[in-house]
Design a protein around this motif. Structure first.
Motif, PDB file in Angstrom:
ATOM      1  N   GLY A  37       0.758  -1.206  -0.075  1.00 22.79           N
ATOM      2  CA  GLY A  37      -0.080  -0.029  -0.040  1.00 22.79           C
ATOM      3  C   GLY A  37       0.988   1.299   0.164  1.00 22.79           C
ATOM      4  O   GLY A  37       0.328   2.362   0.249  1.00 22.79           O
ATOM      5  N   LEU A  38       1.983   1.220  -0.077  1.00 18.97           N
ATOM      6  CA  LEU A  38       2.968   2.265  -0.647  1.00 18.97           C
ATOM      7  C   LEU A  38       2.419   2.977  -1.950  1.00 18.97           C
ATOM      8  O   LEU A  38       2.620   4.268  -1.886  1.00 18.97           O
ATOM      9  CB  LEU A  38       4.448   1.846  -0.620  1.00 18.97           C
ATOM     10  CG  LEU A  38       4.977   1.416   0.563  1.00 18.97           C
ATOM     11  CD1 LEU A  38       6.395   0.837   0.390  1.00 18.97           C
ATOM     12  CD2 LEU A  38       5.385   2.723   1.646  1.00 18.97           C
ATOM     13  N   THR A  39       2.289   2.207  -2.691  1.00 20.00           N
ATOM     14  CA  THR A  39       1.741   2.738  -4.109  1.00 20.00           C
ATOM     15  C   THR A  39       0.329   3.155  -4.076  1.00 20.00           C
ATOM     16  O   THR A  39      -0.464   2.368  -3.771  1.00 20.00           O
ATOM     17  CB  THR A  39       2.005   1.555  -5.288  1.00 20.00           C
ATOM     18  OG1 THR A  39       3.299   1.202  -5.141  1.00 20.00           O
ATOM     19  CG2 THR A  39       1.551   2.095  -6.380  1.00 20.00           C
ATOM     20  N   LEU A  40       0.112   4.417  -4.335  1.00 16.05           N
ATOM     21  CA  LEU A  40      -1.452   4.712  -4.083  1.00 16.05           C
ATOM     22  C   LEU A  40      -1.701   5.685  -5.254  1.00 16.05           C
ATOM     23  O   LEU A  40      -0.656   6.465  -6.117  1.00 16.05           O
ATOM     24  CB  LEU A  40      -1.638   5.715  -2.966  1.00 16.05           C
ATOM     25  CG  LEU A  40      -1.315   4.870  -1.594  1.00 16.05           C
ATOM     26  CD1 LEU A  40      -1.432   5.661  -0.138  1.00 16.05           C
ATOM     27  CD2 LEU A  40      -2.647   3.712  -1.475  1.00 16.05           C
ATOM     28  N   PRO A  41      -2.866   5.968  -5.704  1.00 16.33           N
ATOM     29  CA  PRO A  41      -3.453   6.527  -6.590  1.00 16.33           C
ATOM     30  C   PRO A  41      -2.821   8.135  -6.507  1.00 16.33           C
ATOM     31  O   PRO A  41      -3.084   8.581  -5.397  1.00 16.33           O
ATOM     32  CB  PRO A  41      -5.020   6.500  -6.862  1.00 16.33           C
ATOM     33  CG  PRO A  41      -5.239   5.293  -5.999  1.00 16.33           C
ATOM     34  CD  PRO A  41      -4.083   5.301  -4.969  1.00 16.33           C
ATOM     35  N   GLY A  42      -2.584   8.870  -7.824  1.00 19.43           N
ATOM     36  CA  GLY A  42      -2.274  10.190  -7.627  1.00 19.43           C
ATOM     37  C   GLY A  42      -0.651  10.263  -7.081  1.00 19.43           C
ATOM     38  O   GLY A  42      -0.354  11.709  -7.229  1.00 19.43           O
ATOM     39  N   LYS A  43      -0.176   9.500  -6.557  1.00 20.86           N
ATOM     40  CA  LYS A  43       1.160   9.788  -6.126  1.00 20.86           C
ATOM     41  C   LYS A  43       2.194  10.002  -7.514  1.00 20.86           C
ATOM     42  O   LYS A  43       1.983   9.138  -8.510  1.00 20.86           O
ATOM     43  CB  LYS A  43       1.889   8.736  -5.254  1.00 20.86           C
ATOM     44  CG  LYS A  43       1.430   8.546  -3.984  1.00 20.86           C
ATOM     45  CD  LYS A  43       2.190   7.532  -3.126  1.00 20.86           C
ATOM     46  CE  LYS A  43       1.765   7.499  -1.601  1.00 20.86           C
ATOM     47  NZ  LYS A  43       2.782   6.534  -0.887  1.00 20.86           N
ATOM     48  N   THR A  44       3.302  10.684  -7.182  1.00 16.94           N
ATOM     49  CA  THR A  44       4.248  10.631  -8.018  1.00 16.94           C
ATOM     50  C   THR A  44       5.279   9.638  -7.462  1.00 16.94           C
ATOM     51  O   THR A  44       5.867   9.771  -6.432  1.00 16.94           O
ATOM     52  CB  THR A  44       5.049  12.201  -8.378  1.00 16.94           C
ATOM     53  OG1 THR A  44       5.333  12.642  -7.041  1.00 16.94           O
ATOM     54  CG2 THR A  44       4.326  12.882  -9.289  1.00 16.94           C
ATOM     55  N   ILE A  45       5.685   8.668  -8.452  1.00 15.46           N
ATOM     56  CA  ILE A  45       6.631   7.720  -7.764  1.00 15.46           C
ATOM     57  C   ILE A  45       7.858   7.451  -8.660  1.00 15.46           C
ATOM     58  O   ILE A  45       7.888   7.261  -9.999  1.00 15.46           O
ATOM     59  CB  ILE A  45       5.970   6.278  -7.445  1.00 15.46           C
ATOM     60  CG1 ILE A  45       4.699   6.313  -6.648  1.00 15.46           C
ATOM     61  CG2 ILE A  45       6.795   5.121  -7.170  1.00 15.46           C
ATOM     62  CD1 ILE A  45       3.692   5.258  -6.759  1.00 15.46           C
ATOM     63  N   VAL A  46       9.068   7.473  -7.947  1.00 18.73           N
ATOM     64  CA  VAL A  46      10.444   7.019  -8.867  1.00 18.73           C
ATOM     65  C   VAL A  46      11.095   6.032  -8.313  1.00 18.73           C
ATOM     66  O   VAL A  46      10.853   5.767  -6.999  1.00 18.73           O
ATOM     67  CB  VAL A  46      11.079   8.226  -9.093  1.00 18.73           C
ATOM     68  CG1 VAL A  46      10.275   9.308 -10.107  1.00 18.73           C
ATOM     69  CG2 VAL A  46      11.579   8.954  -7.710  1.00 18.73           C
ATOM     70  N   CYS A  47      11.775   5.374  -8.989  1.00 17.70           N
ATOM     71  CA  CYS A  47      12.947   4.410  -8.696  1.00 17.70           C
ATOM     72  C   CYS A  47      14.005   4.259  -9.637  1.00 17.70           C
ATOM     73  O   CYS A  47      13.462   4.573 -10.789  1.00 17.70           O
ATOM     74  CB  CYS A  47      12.210   3.239  -8.408  1.00 17.70           C
ATOM     75  SG  CYS A  47      13.248   1.648  -8.139  1.00 17.70           S
ATOM     76  N   GLY A  48      14.983   3.914  -9.310  1.00 12.18           N
ATOM     77  CA  GLY A  48      16.380   3.582 -10.253  1.00 12.18           C
ATOM     78  C   GLY A  48      16.007   2.284 -10.997  1.00 12.18           C
ATOM     79  O   GLY A  48      16.823   1.217 -10.751  1.00 12.18           O
ATOM     80  N   ASP A  49      14.823   2.372 -11.614  1.00 14.63           N
ATOM     81  CA  ASP A  49      14.734   1.095 -12.356  1.00 14.63           C
ATOM     82  C   ASP A  49      13.645   1.355 -13.186  1.00 14.63           C
ATOM     83  O   ASP A  49      12.654   1.780 -13.096  1.00 14.63           O
ATOM     84  CB  ASP A  49      14.161  -0.152 -11.121  1.00 14.63           C
ATOM     85  CG  ASP A  49      13.952  -1.287 -12.041  1.00 14.63           C
ATOM     86  OD1 ASP A  49      15.020  -2.118 -11.782  1.00 14.63           O
ATOM     87  OD2 ASP A  49      13.050  -1.600 -12.561  1.00 14.63           O
TER      88      ASP A  49
END
Lengths: 468, 201
Positions: A118-130
């Protein structure tokens, strides 16, 4: 009345910290996922510039790329892998970042655990070095992969300098026929439109076929957006999304969840909103897909034959096809179902989730893996592994002759000991069939979990629709 | 990061589409925790046989292309993984500029962060450069970032587009983290009303 907006523009606009003509926007990042391979140089950069991590509470780390999928109680044999994992541990401790370490119940492939926790949620900006960070777009988040310099930038500022991307809608009409899965759909779209149709765009997948997909299947679609060159791929959140998220460990709980849902319901493209580009795809006529080459766009229907370089007019493409066929050891004109395989890999951030394992187990149940094939299942996370074991799926796989492993990226990129030997041919549920991806001179064919499972039993590719 | 103005050097042709970052730097070399020393692994599986001996007919193993500093390649260069080890390896080998009809986004972006200029030219101009550099070993091209031109030995010029902001960073060798941190007050103000960020507790 305000201008109608796309979902992409709504999320973008809600995250702009600063805009200045002639400069990229400063975009706020809500969640930064970190793993062992692309982060050490970023943390080192912080130390050299005497900078700190601005928001460790919006940063979450795990180990996935390098970890062995065998007995975790033993030390990691490869000293360089061990050093990289130790480095992440030290960095997380030094900068106060939460780490789901190798023995944690939360450990798994970063793109599997983000949604699961549940870290990933609608509306978020999410980044990762992948690059497969695009996976999280399945929840109506704007999620994209970044390089190590940008990892350092986000650690230091919790922002990125970004140009507003162009928007594209991929409208998928009709419904998938029985036996045809999200993996076939995204491979079919990439085979038709190529590996660069999304370059410069963020893609929103829309249409009745998309709305009907489960969250696991939506993640498979968004995951492979990068294989179409797109910066990100997303799907508007709906009841399927909310039902998946309710009760997840780090998601809002109780009344706060209901409040969040009201906000999330605004996250959809307005009627009459304009996209910079539109492409369409008919899901209803799609058949199972198998790639034959060394680029995800080199794919065919399972009912087709391996193409001939002379089928392609462009000289650079023709040469690429010729090189791909040489590398893959395939003769033009060979029926796809005549291609015999040596290995099967079921797993990865594309297809290592519980539904993928259920789909493969359905095919395998009561059967035996072909004598010529060595097959393995690598769950995407500990949570997936435990759930599969509760359902008895592991026993189905073990009885059939599959290996049942610990979670990680494993043979998707073969950084750990799970590697193809030279010349070995693999039916793989992963996302890239590049030369050497699964091991030097290894030959990768991308397929859905059900198709991989059927190939394991038959010893060659088969049409899952007629397999019994 | 080193500032970039103009660069002249030997150009090497690599006439393939979709050259991915796994080919540029295979995964077995991603375990190092430093930024340097990746040049020896560049295009490893094309450059070296299983036993580590150089594959003599691979272009970057043949003189004078082994001294090349400009790479000319097919479309969708740098697709696949986000690994910044790819531009680190190219830079460490000696490449300062890459010319192709198109690039994958993350790779394109990563180049600027490391002082490499990725140059997009139309198909026919790239084809011209591929043929020219293959036919005449040691062909020297010049990349003039300020004028946004690739200059051929006969003084023909091919113009290219580059975002002004990125050009400014590259020409001055600037650290963009430092520039972003100049707006720390704006970041703090944003955080007070952030709608979607959710601290992990």
């Amino acid at each position: 009345m305000s201008q109608p907006k796309t979902l992409i523009d709504k999320i973008w606009d809600a995250h702009v910290v600063r805009e200045q003509v002639g400069e990229p926007s400063l975009l706020y990042i809500d969640l930064h996922l970190v793993h062992e391979v692309t982060s050490p140089q970023a943390f080192e950069g912080l130390r050299l510039s005497q900078r700190s991590v601005r928001r460790p509470d919006l940063t979450f780390a795990t180990v996935d790329h390098n970890v062995p999928t065998t007995d975790r109680s033993k030390p990691i044999e490869d000293p360089i892998s061990r050093q990289q994992i130790d480095t992440l541990r030290n960095n997380c401790q030094m900068f106060g970042i939460h780490l789901a370490d190798i023995t944690s119940d939360d450990q798994g492939i970063v793109h599997v655990i983000g949604p699961e926790l549940g870290l990933t949620l609608p509306g978020k900006t999410i980044v990762c070095g992948d690059s497969h960070t695009s996976t999280h777009g399945a929840f109506g988040a704007l999620a994209f992969g970044i390089g190590t310099s940008e990892v350092e930038h986000v650690l230091a500022t919790q922002c990125l300098q970004q140009q507003r991307p162009q928007t594209m809608q991929v409208v998928v009409r009709g419904q998938l026929a029985p036996g045809i899965r999200a993996k076939d759909l995204i491979l079919g779209i990439i085979a038709k439109y190529g590996t660069a149709f999304g370059t410069g765009y963020v893609v929103e997948y829309r249409g009745e076929a998309i709305a009907a997909l489960s969250m696991e299947e939506r993640m498979t679609i968004c995951n492979m957006s990068i294989e179409a060159g797109a910066k990100a791929g997303l799907i508007a959140p709906d009841e399927t999304t909310f039902a998946y998220l309710r009760g997840r460990k780090y998601a809002p709980q109780g009344e706060l969840f209901d409040e969040a849902v009201s906000l999330w319901k605004t996250l959809k493209t307005d009627e009459d909103a304009m996209f910079d580009q539109t492409i369409e795809f008919d899901a209803s006529t799609l058949v199972p897909q198998v790639t034959w080459g060394t680029s995800p766009g080199m794919g065919a229907n399972v009912t087709d034959k391996v193409p001939h370089p002379s089928d392609f007019a462009d000289p650079v493409v023709k040469r690429s096809v010729q090189l791909a066929l040489e590398y893959m050891g395939l003769q033009p004109g060979t029926p796809i179902t005549d291609i015999a395989i040596d290995r099967v890999f079921i797993g990865s951030c594309t297809n290592g989730r519980i539904e993928d394992l259920r789909s493969a187990a359905d095919v395998v149940k009561g059967k035996k893996v072909s004598e010529r094939v060595s097959a393995m299942v690598v769950p995407g996370s500990y949570e997936v592994k435990k759930q599969a074991e509760r359902e008895g799926l592991h026993q189905v796989f073990l009885d059939a002759g599959f290996e049942w492993r610990e979670p990680g990226c494993s043979m998707c990129l073969a950084m750990n000991p799970d590697v193809l030997a030279p010349g070995e041919r693999c039916a793989s549920t992963s996302n890239r069939n590049f030369e050497g991806r699964q091991g030097r001179d290894g030959r990768t064919h991308l397929v859905s979990p059900a198709m991989a499972a059927a190939a394991a039993i038959a010893g060659h590719f088969v049409d899952i629709r007629t397999f019994s | 990061m080193e500032a970039f103005h103009t660069h002249s050097g030997i150009a090497a042709p690599l006439s393939r589409a979709n050259i991915d970052t796994d080919a540029i730097i295979p995964k077995q070399f991603l375990k190092r925790i430093e930024r340097s020393g990746f040049g020896q692994f560049l295009f490893y599986e094309w450059r070296f046989a299983q036993d580590g001996t150089p594959i003599v007919d691979f272009i970057l193993n043949t003189a004078p292309y082994d001294k090349a500093s400009i790479l000319v390649a097919g479309p969708n260069f740098g697709c696949g993984s986000s690994r910044e080890h790819a531009p680190w390896a190219l830079l460490d080998f000696g490449f300062k500029a890459i010319i192709a009809p198109s690039f994958a986004d993350i790779f394109y972006n990563n180049c600027f962060k490391n002082g490499i200029v990725p140059i997009v030219l139309p198909d026919d101009q790239v084809q011209t450069l591929l043929e020219l550099t293959a036919a005449k070993k040691g062909t020297v091209l010049t990349v003039d970032l300020e004028q946004q031109q690739v200059v051929l030995p006969d003084n023909t010029t091919f113009s290219f587009e580059v975002d002004n902001y990125r050009k400014m960073l590259l020409m001055n060798g600037l650290d963009d983290i430092g520039l972003s941190l100049q707006h720390e007050d704006r970041i703090t103000a944003y955080e007070k009303n952030a709608l979607f960020a959710r601290p992990i507790a």
